[in-house]
Design a protein around this motif. Structure first.
Motif, short mmCIF file in Angstrom:
data_model
loop_
_atom_site.label_atom_id
_atom_site.label_comp_id
_atom_site.label_asym_id
_atom_site.label_seq_id
_atom_site.Cartn_x
_atom_site.Cartn_y
_atom_site.Cartn_z
N GLU A 197 0.20 10.36 -1.68
CA GLU A 197 0.68 9.68 -2.87
C GLU A 197 2.18 9.46 -2.82
O GLU A 197 2.69 8.38 -3.14
N LYS A 198 2.91 10.47 -2.39
CA LYS A 198 4.37 10.36 -2.31
C LYS A 198 4.79 9.35 -1.25
O LYS A 198 5.72 8.56 -1.46
N HIS A 199 4.11 9.37 -0.11
CA HIS A 199 4.46 8.41 0.95
C HIS A 199 4.17 6.98 0.50
O HIS A 199 4.98 6.07 0.75
N MET A 200 3.04 6.76 -0.18
CA MET A 200 2.68 5.40 -0.57
C MET A 200 3.60 4.83 -1.64
O MET A 200 3.68 3.61 -1.80
N THR A 201 4.31 5.70 -2.38
CA THR A 201 5.29 5.20 -3.34
C THR A 201 6.58 4.75 -2.64
O THR A 201 7.40 4.07 -3.25
N ASP A 202 6.74 5.13 -1.37
CA ASP A 202 7.96 4.77 -0.62
C ASP A 202 7.86 3.42 0.07
O ASP A 202 8.83 2.95 0.67
N HIS A 203 6.69 2.78 0.04
CA HIS A 203 6.57 1.48 0.70
C HIS A 203 5.57 0.63 -0.07
O HIS A 203 4.80 1.13 -0.90
N ASP A 204 5.62 -0.68 0.16
CA ASP A 204 4.73 -1.61 -0.55
C ASP A 204 3.77 -2.32 0.39
O ASP A 204 3.24 -3.38 0.07
N SER A 205 3.54 -1.74 1.57
CA SER A 205 2.63 -2.33 2.53
C SER A 205 1.19 -2.18 2.04
O SER A 205 0.86 -1.20 1.37
N PRO A 206 0.32 -3.15 2.34
CA PRO A 206 -1.10 -3.01 1.97
C PRO A 206 -1.80 -1.91 2.76
O PRO A 206 -2.87 -1.45 2.37
N THR A 207 -1.21 -1.51 3.88
CA THR A 207 -1.77 -0.40 4.64
C THR A 207 -1.38 0.92 3.99
O THR A 207 -0.39 1.00 3.26
N MET A 208 -2.17 1.93 4.26
CA MET A 208 -1.91 3.23 3.65
C MET A 208 -0.64 3.88 4.20
O MET A 208 0.10 4.54 3.48
N PHE A 209 -0.39 3.64 5.49
CA PHE A 209 0.77 4.22 6.14
C PHE A 209 1.69 3.10 6.62
O PHE A 209 1.23 2.09 7.15
N ALA A 210 2.98 3.29 6.43
CA ALA A 210 3.96 2.31 6.90
C ALA A 210 5.23 3.04 7.28
O ALA A 210 5.59 4.06 6.67
N GLY A 211 5.91 2.53 8.30
CA GLY A 211 7.15 3.16 8.73
C GLY A 211 8.26 2.96 7.71
O GLY A 211 8.39 1.89 7.12
#
Length: 333
Positions: A197-211
């Protein structure tokens, strides 16, 4: 070790060997021979190395180097290709009979050898990794999300890269794109859910994980970015490098070490065959010995408890209420 050379006769012998193969096979084998030549003699290639000077020791050392980054069956294939070329040199009288016989007697790895490359991450290493992680920065949260998703779900790195936000319905991640073309579900712990949840708030990519972070990790997630993140963590923790597949081996080994049956572990990893799952077991022989001791304790302990219950029954004492067991929910395939 093997020597360099530039003699036309030997170069043409290599080309004659490759010309005897189908074009697609020749292309693949040329690549293998280039790789092996560089391992046999630093700076060499398939045309400059003196294949006739290869000793049995050279061949054995090459095999061990190949094992560092290849599966055992792949190593067997590559060694066989080199030996096929060396057979040409022997037939041409460029290799002595006793040397060629040594090639043939060289102990090769059996199929699915347990001498496989890779390892599991130990508890001591996990402690050192935790000490260098920083949950207060976007790149730190990215590292934690990637690291612990790979380690606790058994995902392949290609699966991790392809997962989209829509594939996550807590506590389950639906993996649509798998190596075996069979979608499966993996469950996420509460701790990992918080990291995600914390990581996904740091990016707006449609993928779950983003650099996120600097240029080395920012942008769409790739295999290289995952590898760089793990390399950075290991460097800070002063650990031998950990690969994404080592984390998958850690998942399997940890589950097996904690009594989960191999069929369930195969389902978690997405393996069609449990024999593949057994190859992922990186527990030490000491840990395996402990598991046998635990098994003995459980069986003997149950016997002792049974005798005590029987004795209490004869004496008229009542049994304590037993809890109701619950079946573990296994993910869909």
């Amino acid at each position: 070790g093997a020597r360099h050379h530039t003699e036309r006769g030997r170069v043409s012998l290599l080309e004659q060997y490759l010309a005897s193969l189908r074009e697609s096979t020749a292309t693949k084998q040329r690549g293998v021979l280039e790789e092996c030549a560089a391992l046999l003699s630093f700076g060499s290639d398939a045309h400059t190395i003196d294949w006739s000077s290869i000793s049995v020791g050279d061949l054995e050392r090459m095999q061990q180097k190949l094992l560092l980054y290849n599966k055992p069956n792949t190593v067997r294939t590559k060694v066989a290709i080199v030996r096929s070329l060396l057979r040409r040199y022997f037939a041409a009288g460029m290799i002595e009979p006793h040397v060629y016989e040594g090639y043939l007697l060289l102990k090769t790895l059996p199929p699915n050898s347990r001498s496989a490359n890779g390892r599991m991450v130990t508890s001591e290493e996990w402690a050192r990794i935790w000490a260098v992680l920083c949950p207060d920065t976007p790149i730190g949260r990215f590292e934690m999300a990637v690291l612990f998703t790979l380690a606790t779900t058994g995902m392949r790195v290609g699966e991790l890269i392809a997962v989209r936000r829509d594939d996550y319905d807590p506590p389950v991640i639906r993996i649509e794109h798998t190596k075996t073309y069979r979608p499966r579900d993996v469950r996420v712990s509460r701790t990992l859910h918080s990291m995600l949840e914390k990581h996904m708030t740091d990016h707006d990519s449609p993928t779950m994980f983003a650099g996120v972070g600097d240029h080395r990790t920012k942008g769409p997630l790739t295999r290289d970015r995952v590898a760089w993140a793990l390399e950075s963590i290991c460097k800070r923790a002063d650990l031998k490098n950990i690969t994404p597949h080592d984390l998958r081996r850690t998942t399997a080994s940890t589950l097996l070490a904690n009594g989960v049956d191999v069929v369930t572990v195969a389902d978690v990893l997405g393996h069609r065959n449990v024999n593949t799952t057994r190859m992922y077991d990186r527990r030490s022989e000491e840990r395996k010995a402990e598991s046998f001791n635990t098994l003995s304790d459980v069986i003997i302990g149950e016997g002792e408890n049974g005798r005590q219950r029987e004795r209490r029954g004869r004496e008229g004492s009542s049994f304590p209420n037993e809890g109701t067991g619950t079946k573990s929910r296994r993910g869909q395939r």
